[in-house]
Design a protein around this motif. Structure first.
Motif, short mmCIF file in Angstrom:
data_model
loop_
_atom_site.label_atom_id
_atom_site.label_comp_id
_atom_site.label_asym_id
_atom_site.label_seq_id
_atom_site.Cartn_x
_atom_site.Cartn_y
_atom_site.Cartn_z
N ILE A 85 -13.52 3.67 54.14
CA ILE A 85 -13.09 2.59 53.26
C ILE A 85 -14.07 2.41 52.11
CG2 ILE A 85 -12.75 0.09 53.15
CD1 ILE A 85 -10.42 1.69 54.30
N LEU A 86 -15.36 2.53 52.39
CA LEU A 86 -16.35 2.43 51.32
C LEU A 86 -16.16 3.56 50.31
CD1 LEU A 86 -18.81 1.15 50.02
CD2 LEU A 86 -20.27 2.46 51.59
N ALA A 87 -15.91 4.77 50.81
CA ALA A 87 -15.67 5.91 49.90
C ALA A 87 -14.43 5.66 49.04
CB ALA A 87 -15.50 7.18 50.72
N LEU A 88 -13.35 5.17 49.64
CA LEU A 88 -12.14 4.88 48.88
C LEU A 88 -12.41 3.78 47.85
CD1 LEU A 88 -9.11 5.27 48.38
CD2 LEU A 88 -8.67 3.64 50.24
N PHE A 89 -13.16 2.76 48.25
CA PHE A 89 -13.51 1.67 47.35
C PHE A 89 -14.26 2.21 46.12
CE2 PHE A 89 -16.94 -1.34 46.16
CZ PHE A 89 -16.16 -2.35 45.62
N LEU A 90 -15.20 3.11 46.33
CA LEU A 90 -15.98 3.67 45.22
C LEU A 90 -15.11 4.51 44.30
CD1 LEU A 90 -19.24 4.70 47.12
CD2 LEU A 90 -18.85 2.65 45.74
N VAL A 91 -14.18 5.26 44.88
CA VAL A 91 -13.27 6.08 44.07
C VAL A 91 -12.39 5.17 43.19
CG1 VAL A 91 -11.26 7.62 44.15
CG2 VAL A 91 -13.24 8.03 45.64
N ILE A 92 -11.88 4.08 43.76
CA ILE A 92 -11.06 3.15 42.99
C ILE A 92 -11.87 2.53 41.86
CG2 ILE A 92 -9.83 0.94 43.08
CD1 ILE A 92 -8.99 1.71 45.94
N GLN A 93 -13.11 2.13 42.16
CA GLN A 93 -13.97 1.55 41.13
C GLN A 93 -14.22 2.55 40.01
OE1 GLN A 93 -13.51 -1.59 42.08
NE2 GLN A 93 -15.62 -2.08 41.56
N PHE A 94 -14.42 3.81 40.36
CA PHE A 94 -14.66 4.83 39.35
C PHE A 94 -13.48 4.97 38.40
CE2 PHE A 94 -14.32 9.16 37.76
CZ PHE A 94 -15.60 9.40 37.27
N PHE A 95 -12.28 5.05 38.95
CA PHE A 95 -11.12 5.28 38.09
C PHE A 95 -10.70 4.02 37.34
CE2 PHE A 95 -10.72 9.12 40.69
CZ PHE A 95 -10.44 10.04 39.69
#
Length: 514
Positions: free
Chosen positions: A398-408
């Motif tokens: 979930i943290l990895a997905l959160f970071l990907v969303i923040q990036f995009f």
């Protein structure tokens, strides 16, 4: 690049870089000066920005539902679907800051609540998510939306091929070259400074999350690598083109972000979050005008100055980027559609995410037993956000997905900023509003340079943030000029026989016909 206005582009870039260098060389003096300037602006002009912003909301809703709302901006059909159109407006306006502050603001409001509530009390809890929704709601999106109307009208209806801010203001303030250049440089500075501040926040959050996730050192090397990744992604988006680049990235990002928010809702205490959302909407509707005009003149807690007025001035500083970006994607839509889509999609989208993430943060602190406020005290808000995300199921994934969303989310804002500044500094735009590829790539490089400089210059970003808010003050008065300009132009559209009359007489006739 013959189509680039070097007289605007280069001074604006140099100004931001110079301020970063100076503020990092003399951090205490520059920050004290910037803070003093910001305090002066909020003390003397805070009441004006509250009155003016509320009036702007009323003006836009009047304009949308008046007969002028039917004016179509160009003869073509809308270029994007309603979902893509609303999604691009939303992602360009919020960037990666929404979830960050959606968690952070309610925690700050619990500790230092507005409207005389006691810290960490029931009243403070009732205001926490409410004020976050308010600050990211209708008023802010009205400020973002308004410049798009005169810009789009000039470009798509009057067929003007240049979109410098000074061109619109010329009908009111004249065409003095110094005044015109000052207006345009102020607009570009506001966009670059506000963007640099947002990017610094995002990179700080991404580096903290990546460090936690991968077990690597959170330092300048990691932050520089993240910025380089942003630059590569931005160049790819620019080269692919607007429709296949920014539009598609926005669509996918919004879809994934909604899915992520729903996961947070249903994997946490959804009953509390939904009830808290309903209560927060009720509190805001009951107190909207009180919150909009609260200046706290007796107690002088500093809350409206440090939060509401700060936000409004920040939005004004960011106006050109959003105004031009919305202009670029609004061909074929009516004035009514632009206003209602921008305000509704923006404010509803922010309400959705803040209600879930802010509600989860409030539940975690007050009921769930997670020390969110202690995390903020020990490691700052960035540490608290990452720690709160890790309390969810499957925390690493979930943290990895959160970071990907923040990036995009940030990539979409970055792309929008490069397009907007390219449009502002292009001498003659194409019929579809796209600047030359070379101009867009130049601005992508300039934004990358500023981004690297933010971290190389250390603490200079705090001074830039303060000066960005100060820059919002003159832009607020430029809004008044744009309102008058728009009234004159719309009056001329509906009264062709009066086009030869003096502008003052045209405006008087227009107002009499309302």
């Amino acid at each position: 690049m013959k189509n680039l206005n070097y007289g605007l582009a280069l001074p604006a870039i140099v100004l931001v870089l110079a301020l970063l260098v100076i503020s990092s060389t003399y951090p205490e003096q520059s920050q004290a000066m910037a803070n003093g300037a910001m305090a002066f602006v909020t003390t003397w002009f805070g009441w004006i920005v509250e009155l003016g912003s509320l009036a702007l909301v009323g003006f836009l809703f009047w304009l949308a539902f008046s007969r002028y709302g039917d004016i179509q901006l160009g003869e073509e059909k809308p270029e994007y679907s309603n979902f893509s159109y609303g999604g691009m407006i939303f992602t360009a306006g919020v960037g990666a800051s929404l979830i960050y502050w959606g968690i952070g603001e309610p925690m700050y409001y619990l500790q230092s609540p507005p409207l005389f509530a006691e810290p960490n009390s029931y009243s403070a809890a009732a205001w926490s998510v409410t004020y976050s929704i308010f600050h990211w709601g209708i008023t802010g999106w009205a400020i973002y939306c308004f410049p798009a109307i005169p810009f789009a009208y000039a470009f798509y209806v009057q067929k003007k091929r240049t979109l410098k801010l000074s061109t619109l203001c010329a009908s009111i303030v004249g065409e003095h070259p110094i005044v015109a250049k000052t207006i345009d440089l102020l607009a570009i500075f506001g966009t670059l400074a506000a963007f640099a501040s947002s990017l610094a926040l995002t990179v700080t959050l991404l580096s903290a999350g990546a460090s936690e996730l991968l077990g690597i050192e959170n330092g300048l090397l990691l932050q520089g690598s993240i910025i380089l990744l942003f630059v590569i992604a931005l160049l790819c988006v620019m080269l692919v083109g607007f429709n296949q680049g920014i539009s598609k990235v926005s669509d996918y990002t919004v879809t994934i972000a909604i899915g992520f928010a729903l996961f947070v809702l249903f994997s946490s205490n959804s009953q509390f979050i939904l009830n808290n959302f309903t209560d927060s909407i009720g509190v805001m509707l009951d107190n909207f005008f009180r919150m909009s005009l609260w200046t706290d003149p007796v107690q002088q807690s500093g809350f409206p100055q440090g939060w509401t007025q700060y936000y409004w001035f920040w939005y004004y500083a960011y106006l050109i980027m959003m105004g031009l970006f919305i202009t670029r994607i609004s061909r074929g839509r009516t004035i009514r559609e632009v206003i209602l889509y921008a305000i509704s999609m923006g404010s509803l989208g922010c309400t959705f995410f803040i209600s879930i993430f802010g509600g989860y943060a409030v539940w975690a602190q007050l009921i769930g037993g997670f020390p969110v406020q202690e995390w903020m005290t020990d490691g700052g808000l960035t540490f608290a956000v990452v720690s709160l995300i890790k309390t969810l199921p499957a925390k690493s994934a979930i943290l990895a997905l959160f970071l990907v969303i923040q990036f995009f989310l940030m990539l979409t804002t970055m792309s929008s900023a490069s397009v907007a500044t390219a449009m502002l500094t292009t001498n003659e735009l194409a019929l579809n509003g796209d600047p030359d590829n070379k101009v867009r790539l130049l601005w992508a490089g300039a934004i990358a340079l500023i981004s690297f400089s933010v971290f190389l210059c250390g603490g200079g970003i705090n001074t830039i943030k303060s000066l960005c808010v100060v820059a919002g003050m003159p832009m607020m008065f430029i809004y008044a000029i744009l309102v008058r300009h728009l009234l004159l132009e719309l009056g001329a559209v509906k009264s062709p026989s009066n086009q030869s009359e003096a502008p003052e007489l045209q405006e008087a006739t227009f107002i009499q016909n309302l």
